[in-house]
Motif scaffolding. Structure first.
Motif, mmCIF file in Angstrom:
data_model
loop_
_atom_site.group_PDB
_atom_site.id
_atom_site.type_symbol
_atom_site.label_atom_id
_atom_site.label_comp_id
_atom_site.label_asym_id
_atom_site.label_seq_id
_atom_site.Cartn_x
_atom_site.Cartn_y
_atom_site.Cartn_z
ATOM 1 N N SER A 1 34.855 30.993 45.900
ATOM 2 C CA SER A 1 36.202 31.240 45.379
ATOM 3 C C SER A 1 37.251 30.982 46.455
ATOM 4 C CB SER A 1 36.327 32.680 44.881
ATOM 5 O OG SER A 1 35.402 32.926 43.838
ATOM 6 N N LEU A 2 36.982 31.451 47.664
ATOM 7 C CA LEU A 2 37.933 31.274 48.765
ATOM 8 C C LEU A 2 38.031 29.810 49.192
ATOM 9 C CD1 LEU A 2 36.979 34.423 50.876
ATOM 10 C CD2 LEU A 2 39.063 34.098 49.558
ATOM 11 N N LEU A 3 36.904 29.115 49.172
ATOM 12 C CA LEU A 3 36.918 27.687 49.515
ATOM 13 C C LEU A 3 37.756 26.905 48.513
ATOM 14 C CD1 LEU A 3 33.189 27.139 50.576
ATOM 15 C CD2 LEU A 3 35.197 26.912 52.056
ATOM 16 N N ASN A 4 37.663 27.300 47.254
ATOM 17 C CA ASN A 4 38.452 26.634 46.215
ATOM 18 C C ASN A 4 39.946 26.901 46.370
ATOM 19 O OD1 ASN A 4 36.205 25.511 44.986
ATOM 20 N ND2 ASN A 4 35.879 27.274 43.622
ATOM 21 N N GLU B 1 39.715 28.068 55.094
ATOM 22 C CA GLU B 1 38.526 27.827 55.914
ATOM 23 C C GLU B 1 37.763 29.142 55.992
ATOM 24 O OE1 GLU B 1 39.063 25.999 59.713
ATOM 25 O OE2 GLU B 1 40.606 24.623 58.981
ATOM 26 N N ILE B 2 36.459 29.091 55.676
ATOM 27 C CA ILE B 2 35.685 30.323 55.547
ATOM 28 C C ILE B 2 34.505 30.353 56.511
ATOM 29 C CG2 ILE B 2 34.374 31.792 53.957
ATOM 30 C CD1 ILE B 2 37.318 31.480 53.254
ATOM 31 N N MET B 3 34.285 31.537 57.090
ATOM 32 C CA MET B 3 33.073 31.784 57.866
ATOM 33 C C MET B 3 32.517 33.126 57.421
ATOM 34 S SD MET B 3 32.492 32.051 62.003
ATOM 35 C CE MET B 3 30.890 32.572 62.637
ATOM 36 N N VAL B 4 31.192 33.214 57.308
ATOM 37 C CA VAL B 4 30.541 34.467 56.921
ATOM 38 C C VAL B 4 29.654 34.918 58.071
ATOM 39 C CG1 VAL B 4 29.010 35.599 55.268
ATOM 40 C CG2 VAL B 4 30.555 33.792 54.492
ATOM 41 N N SER B 5 29.740 36.200 58.427
ATOM 42 C CA SER B 5 28.921 36.710 59.528
ATOM 43 C C SER B 5 28.330 38.066 59.179
ATOM 44 C CB SER B 5 29.760 36.834 60.803
ATOM 45 O OG SER B 5 28.997 37.441 61.827
ATOM 46 N N LYS B 6 27.049 38.172 59.397
ATOM 47 C CA LYS B 6 26.366 39.455 59.225
ATOM 48 C C LYS B 6 26.182 40.140 60.581
ATOM 49 C CE LYS B 6 22.161 41.547 57.335
ATOM 50 N NZ LYS B 6 20.886 41.305 56.625
ATOM 51 N N ASP B 7 25.969 39.335 61.616
ATOM 52 C CA ASP B 7 25.676 39.889 62.945
ATOM 53 C C ASP B 7 26.823 40.725 63.494
ATOM 54 O OD1 ASP B 7 23.217 38.691 62.905
ATOM 55 O OD2 ASP B 7 23.895 36.875 63.930
ATOM 56 N N ILE B 8 28.057 40.229 63.337
ATOM 57 C CA ILE B 8 29.204 40.947 63.895
ATOM 58 C C ILE B 8 29.353 42.317 63.242
ATOM 59 C CG2 ILE B 8 31.721 40.913 64.163
ATOM 60 C CD1 ILE B 8 31.588 37.915 64.400
ATOM 61 N N TYR C 1 36.109 45.684 44.286
ATOM 62 C CA TYR C 1 35.282 44.501 44.073
ATOM 63 C C TYR C 1 34.203 44.827 43.043
ATOM 64 C CZ TYR C 1 32.733 40.259 45.317
ATOM 65 O OH TYR C 1 32.121 39.027 45.282
ATOM 66 N N PRO C 2 33.845 43.950 42.122
ATOM 67 C CA PRO C 2 34.295 42.552 42.039
ATOM 68 C C PRO C 2 35.742 42.425 41.563
ATOM 69 C CG PRO C 2 32.811 43.079 40.240
ATOM 70 C CD PRO C 2 32.838 44.283 41.114
ATOM 71 N N ILE C 3 36.334 41.281 41.890
ATOM 72 C CA ILE C 3 37.717 40.987 41.552
ATOM 73 C C ILE C 3 37.783 39.552 41.044
ATOM 74 C CG2 ILE C 3 38.212 40.289 43.931
ATOM 75 C CD1 ILE C 3 41.059 41.344 43.572
ATOM 76 N N SER C 4 38.650 39.285 40.106
ATOM 77 C CA SER C 4 38.751 37.932 39.564
ATOM 78 C C SER C 4 39.330 36.994 40.613
ATOM 79 C CB SER C 4 39.636 37.919 38.315
ATOM 80 O OG SER C 4 40.985 38.147 38.678
ATOM 81 N N VAL C 5 39.017 35.718 40.480
ATOM 82 C CA VAL C 5 39.502 34.715 41.428
ATOM 83 C C VAL C 5 41.026 34.702 41.454
ATOM 84 C CG1 VAL C 5 39.583 32.253 41.941
ATOM 85 C CG2 VAL C 5 37.447 33.291 41.160
ATOM 86 N N THR C 6 41.635 34.811 40.279
ATOM 87 C CA THR C 6 43.101 34.788 40.189
ATOM 88 C C THR C 6 43.717 35.973 40.924
ATOM 89 O OG1 THR C 6 42.923 33.739 38.018
ATOM 90 C CG2 THR C 6 45.055 34.677 38.611
ATOM 91 N N LEU D 1 42.312 37.798 43.258
ATOM 92 C CA LEU D 1 42.035 37.689 44.690
ATOM 93 C C LEU D 1 43.009 36.713 45.349
ATOM 94 C CD1 LEU D 1 40.292 38.414 47.127
ATOM 95 C CD2 LEU D 1 38.727 36.564 46.476
ATOM 96 N N ALA D 2 43.262 35.594 44.682
ATOM 97 C CA ALA D 2 44.199 34.601 45.213
ATOM 98 C C ALA D 2 45.590 35.205 45.370
ATOM 99 C CB ALA D 2 44.245 33.383 44.293
ATOM 100 N N SER D 3 46.015 35.960 44.354
ATOM 101 C CA SER D 3 47.338 36.599 44.399
ATOM 102 C C SER D 3 47.408 37.630 45.522
ATOM 103 C CB SER D 3 47.643 37.279 43.061
ATOM 104 O OG SER D 3 47.652 36.334 42.017
ATOM 105 N N LYS D 4 46.322 38.398 45.659
ATOM 106 C CA LYS D 4 46.286 39.440 46.682
ATOM 107 C C LYS D 4 46.380 38.837 48.083
ATOM 108 C CE LYS D 4 45.778 43.646 48.188
ATOM 109 N NZ LYS D 4 46.853 44.648 47.992
ATOM 110 N N LEU D 5 45.590 37.797 48.345
ATOM 111 C CA LEU D 5 45.598 37.167 49.668
ATOM 112 C C LEU D 5 46.948 36.518 49.966
ATOM 113 C CD1 LEU D 5 42.038 35.546 49.868
ATOM 114 C CD2 LEU D 5 42.802 37.750 50.763
ATOM 115 N N ALA D 6 47.523 35.870 48.954
ATOM 116 C CA ALA D 6 48.834 35.238 49.141
ATOM 117 C C ALA D 6 49.882 36.288 49.505
ATOM 118 C CB ALA D 6 49.237 34.490 47.873
ATOM 119 N N ALA D 7 49.818 37.453 48.822
ATOM 120 C CA ALA D 7 50.770 38.534 49.098
ATOM 121 C C ALA D 7 50.579 39.082 50.509
ATOM 122 C CB ALA D 7 50.595 39.648 48.064
ATOM 123 N N ILE D 8 49.316 39.218 50.927
ATOM 124 C CA ILE D 8 49.029 39.735 52.272
ATOM 125 C C ILE D 8 49.565 38.792 53.344
ATOM 126 C CG2 ILE D 8 47.158 40.176 53.925
ATOM 127 C CD1 ILE D 8 45.549 41.329 51.552
#
Length: 275
Positions: free
Chosen positions: A21-24, A28-35, A104-109, A111-118
């Motif tokens: 969803s974020l890539l769309n 740019e996305i990175m996922v980390s479990k170790d950190i 979560y879960p949250i719809s793509v729309t 989530l997009a609105s939330k990130l844009a606002a942040i």
């Protein structure tokens, strides 16, 4: 420029949909479990490279508060994803504008609105802080400009100290500093020579006439440092008596003014006491 987002998670398998969803959304996305599971100081520095941190844990109740506190210190926007079934205590972070809790879960729309606002809020805060710093700087400059004339006058007024070299004793104002033979030789060379600046080589040759003497440069440096130390210990003067400028040489500090011969009687009284 594309925004960089890192997802910190303890369950990689659940992140396929979120990551896609974020890539769309052209992030740019990175996922980390170790950190998340084994955080170390160096990882926190690494997180500075990202514009936003998404914190996703399968059970928020297992979240170590200290870890989220450390993330908050990065001064980066943080989105904490929590599940519907979890009881989330947000009170601790109510005053922290960087930390947002999202169900979560949250719809793509959504989530997009939330990130844009942040991102917009972050940009506004950054701009506001920059303006405030600019205003503060302008006010400080104005105040400085008002007081500069008086301050400059004060800075230029420096106390001068009188000195004289007599009987292996350096006299600065009314302080007596006993000297060794070599220390006396060094100062005598400075005072009696018409030359004002001396290279270390010239001083070494004048003080150690024995060509076989080794490590003259080191001996000279120690000698001069010892003289400076004695002056500081015996007086309340912290101005260095001898200065050294790389590539130029050693010279006497101009804040110290040599006494003329008319002061010999005063010097004699200091050395042996009044008669």
């Amino acid at each position: 420029m594309r925004k960089k987002i890192i997802i910190l998670t303890d369950t990689l398998s659940a992140n396929g949909l979120l990551q896609n969803s974020l890539l769309n959304m052209d992030y740019e996305i990175m996922v980390s479990k170790d950190i998340l599971t084994q955080p170390k100081d160096k990882e926190f520095y690494f997180l500075q490279n990202f514009d936003l941190i998404i914190y996703q844990q399968s059970m928020y109740s297992g979240l170590k508060e200290s870890f989220l506190d450390n993330l908050a210190l990065l001064n980066k926007p943080i989105v904490v994803l929590t599940f519907e079934s979890e009881q989330v205590s947000k009170s601790k972070y109510l005053n922290n504008a960087n930390v947002s809790f999202v169900r979560y879960p949250i719809s793509v729309t959504d989530l997009a609105s939330k990130l844009a606002a942040i991102f917009e809020e972050t940009a506004n805060r950054t701009g506001k802080n920059s303006q405030e710093r600019a205003v503060d700087s302008s006010m400080n400059n104005e105040v400085t400009a008002r007081i500069t004339p008086a301050t400059s006058t004060l800075v230029k007024i420096k106390k001068q100290y009188s000195f004289q070299l007599k009987d292996r004793t350096l006299i600065i104002d009314n302080w007596l500093i006993p000297l060794t033979k070599k220390e006396h030789q060094v100062l005598e060379h400075f005072i009696e020579s018409d030359q004002r600046v001396f290279s270390s080589q010239a001083l070494c040759e004048a003080i150690w006439t024995n060509a076989k003497q080794k490590n003259k440069q080191a001996l000279l440096s120690n000698l001069i440092n010892r003289i400076k130390q004695k002056i500081m210990e015996k007086t309340s003067i912290f101005e260095p008596f001898i200065l050294n400028k790389k590539g130029i040489g050693y010279y006497l500090n101009q804040e110290f003014v040599a006494l003329d011969e008319q002061n010999d009687e005063k010097v004699r009284e200091l050395l042996v006491g009044s008669v």
